[in-house]
Design an enzyme around this catalytic site. Sequence first.
Site, PDB file in Angstrom:
ATOM      1  N   HIS A 135      59.927  39.987  80.891  1.00 21.20           N
ATOM      2  CA  HIS A 135      61.240  40.048  81.539  1.00 21.20           C
ATOM      3  C   HIS A 135      61.797  38.620  81.546  1.00 21.20           C
ATOM      4  O   HIS A 135      61.048  37.652  81.609  1.00 21.20           O
ATOM      5  CB  HIS A 135      61.015  40.542  82.975  1.00 21.20           C
ATOM      6  CG  HIS A 135      62.251  40.873  83.740  1.00 21.20           C
ATOM      7  ND1 HIS A 135      63.047  39.909  84.315  1.00 21.20           N
ATOM      8  CD2 HIS A 135      62.821  42.064  84.053  1.00 21.20           C
ATOM      9  CE1 HIS A 135      64.058  40.506  84.946  1.00 21.20           C
ATOM     10  NE2 HIS A 135      63.940  41.810  84.802  1.00 21.20           N
ATOM     11  N   ASP A 157      52.880  38.599  86.548  1.00 18.96           N
ATOM     12  CA  ASP A 157      54.046  39.238  87.154  1.00 18.96           C
ATOM     13  C   ASP A 157      53.698  40.702  87.377  1.00 18.96           C
ATOM     14  O   ASP A 157      53.626  41.486  86.434  1.00 18.96           O
ATOM     15  CB  ASP A 157      55.248  39.072  86.210  1.00 18.96           C
ATOM     16  CG  ASP A 157      56.421  39.959  86.593  1.00 18.96           C
ATOM     17  OD1 ASP A 157      56.365  40.613  87.650  1.00 18.96           O
ATOM     18  OD2 ASP A 157      57.402  39.986  85.826  1.00 18.96           O
ATOM     19  N   GLN A 199      55.886  45.608  87.997  1.00 18.52           N
ATOM     20  CA  GLN A 199      55.804  46.990  87.518  1.00 18.52           C
ATOM     21  C   GLN A 199      54.399  47.551  87.659  1.00 18.52           C
ATOM     22  O   GLN A 199      54.144  48.678  87.235  1.00 18.52           O
ATOM     23  CB  GLN A 199      56.254  47.069  86.046  1.00 18.52           C
ATOM     24  CG  GLN A 199      57.640  46.528  85.792  1.00 18.52           C
ATOM     25  CD  GLN A 199      58.727  47.340  86.492  1.00 18.52           C
ATOM     26  OE1 GLN A 199      58.523  48.489  86.878  1.00 18.52           O
ATOM     27  NE2 GLN A 199      59.892  46.736  86.666  1.00 18.52           N
ATOM     28  N   LYS A 232      60.816  47.132  94.523  1.00 15.06           N
ATOM     29  CA  LYS A 232      60.300  48.072  93.528  1.00 15.06           C
ATOM     30  C   LYS A 232      59.123  48.861  94.088  1.00 15.06           C
ATOM     31  O   LYS A 232      58.623  49.785  93.454  1.00 15.06           O
ATOM     32  CB  LYS A 232      59.878  47.329  92.253  1.00 15.06           C
ATOM     33  CG  LYS A 232      61.052  46.658  91.523  1.00 15.06           C
ATOM     34  CD  LYS A 232      60.583  46.022  90.237  1.00 15.06           C
ATOM     35  CE  LYS A 232      61.502  44.924  89.734  1.00 15.06           C
ATOM     36  NZ  LYS A 232      62.724  45.408  89.121  1.00 15.06           N
ATOM     37  N   CYS A 251      66.703  43.266  80.646  1.00 17.42           N
ATOM     38  CA  CYS A 251      66.362  41.851  80.868  1.00 17.42           C
ATOM     39  C   CYS A 251      65.140  41.458  80.050  1.00 17.42           C
ATOM     40  O   CYS A 251      64.292  40.699  80.518  1.00 17.42           O
ATOM     41  CB  CYS A 251      66.124  41.559  82.348  1.00 17.42           C
ATOM     42  SG  CYS A 251      67.620  41.696  83.318  1.00 17.42           S
TER      43      CYS A 251
END
Lengths: 414, 147
Positions: free
Chosen positions: A130, A207, A210, A233, A371
């Site tokens: 991203h 990261d 997700q 999220k 993104c």
Amino acid sequence: MNAPAGQNPEILAARDDFPLLARPMNGRPLAFLDSAASAQKPRAVLDGLRDFYESEYANVHRGVYLLSAQATDRYEAARETVRRFLNAGRPEEIVFTRGATEAINLVAETLGRSGRLEPDDEIVLTVLEHHSNIVPWQLMRDATGVRIRAAAADQDGNVDVEAVFREVTDRTKLIAFSHVSNTTGTVLPAREICHRARERGILTLVDGCQAVPHAAVDVADLACDFYTFSGHKLYGPSGIGALYGRLDLLTSLPPWQGGGSMIEEVTFERTTYAPPPARYEAGTPNIAGAVGLAAAIDYVQRFGSENIQRHESVVLKYGVDRLQAVDGVRLIGTPRHRAGSISFVMDDVHPHDVGTVLDREGVAVRVGHHCAQPAMRHFDVPATIRASLGIYTHASDFDALVEGLGKVKGLFQL
Amino acid sequence: MIDLRDLYQEVILDHSRNPRNAGRLTEPSGTAKGHNPLCGDLITLDVLVEDGVIRDVSFDARGCAISVATASIMSDMLKGKTLEEAHDLFRRFQKMLTGPDAEAEGLDKLEVLAGVREFPMRVKCATLPFHTLRAALDNEPGTVQTE
């Protein structure tokens, strides 16, 4: 279509916990398939926020009155909730941020100013990242002169350990990568990457935006140095997220933003800084956001991350199978391990046009580059349609999607 | 609620599939690139202007049906128009899509895109070719962005 076997009845009922999902969309039941962008909020979070504001809210830290002490307790309890959620060793290793973007900027900027990096040092990213895990490093590169290398994905969207370490040299100081791709849903071999990096003295930042909504995460087992995720999220409020950082790193890196709370003593000549996590939390933090995030974590943990993972993998596979059976649909990324998201394109119809038609059918998907423009270039597509799921997603949402794609074909005479 | 068929009319689908004036000019007097980062629409547009009159227009577009159809219809209409007339066309087109009422006076074939005004998220798709045209007429370097 028949409901797929292996779904968890308790999680199937979770949809009723999300008031927004009952809202009709363009006269149709809402099929919300954009949780990877931001998830809807359960009543437990909404009520938790209201209760906190109605009965326990005040500014945190240093208040001598009871209310401030209670608010501080709640804020620090939220930190402890995040610590447990990630299995970090100590609460001081959890810094509250505005989200993952801010957390990555925090690490990139402080690492850049730490004196640990020299020009010609290298950091390794992956092609699936991203923009929030690319641009902060470019800003840091411009300040330090380090080089950025990007590990390749294969045609199916897998990023193997070997592909990452092909980019690693003696000058590599850091590997930063997403645990799960927001575009292809690829689950990266985070544990293997982090363990191998640690053996070579290379720092890692993962990261986890997700990943945390879909699976249990254990930073001790991963052996990462930094891990971050965004609360919104994970069914929490927007504007709150967390950074896990190894304590010795957080202790040795320079402060980030200056302001209240992050200091020990201020004179005009010289200021001394508070130890972490306060050192990285200048100004009044997002107090209610942290409380709301803790409520969200409590909510998902009622179901258990393993149960969520098992249930969602059934629903996700159903979605993949149904989409793959549609003539003219091509999946962008067919990774061996997938979580959360499915990207696809349709022959002869641009994703943006598909999105407009689906919206009319009550199906909310995201269309565009997500993104992740380097990932789009990797797959040689300008944009994709992305369907992503959450704890409340039912197989019937994918039925609505596939039905909507039929409308697209009709309209575009395919 | 407007029907989707009013947005994706036959004419629009036809122009998006078979864009007129697709390709590049060999000796343009102006060239510009346009990019809509939201959806990835990308257009490169060449113009040939002589004595204040647009003699030729050509473009290379990778984008949604709305943006490609607009570029195609627009390019057809521009040939033989003065610069003044081209700018006026853009003003009228913008007015049709974002003005208080869907006034389509003087828009001729572009009127078929009037339905776009009912889809505010898609207005930028339709205006991208015009923004790019303006940059090409000025022969501005760099890329025009719609946001």
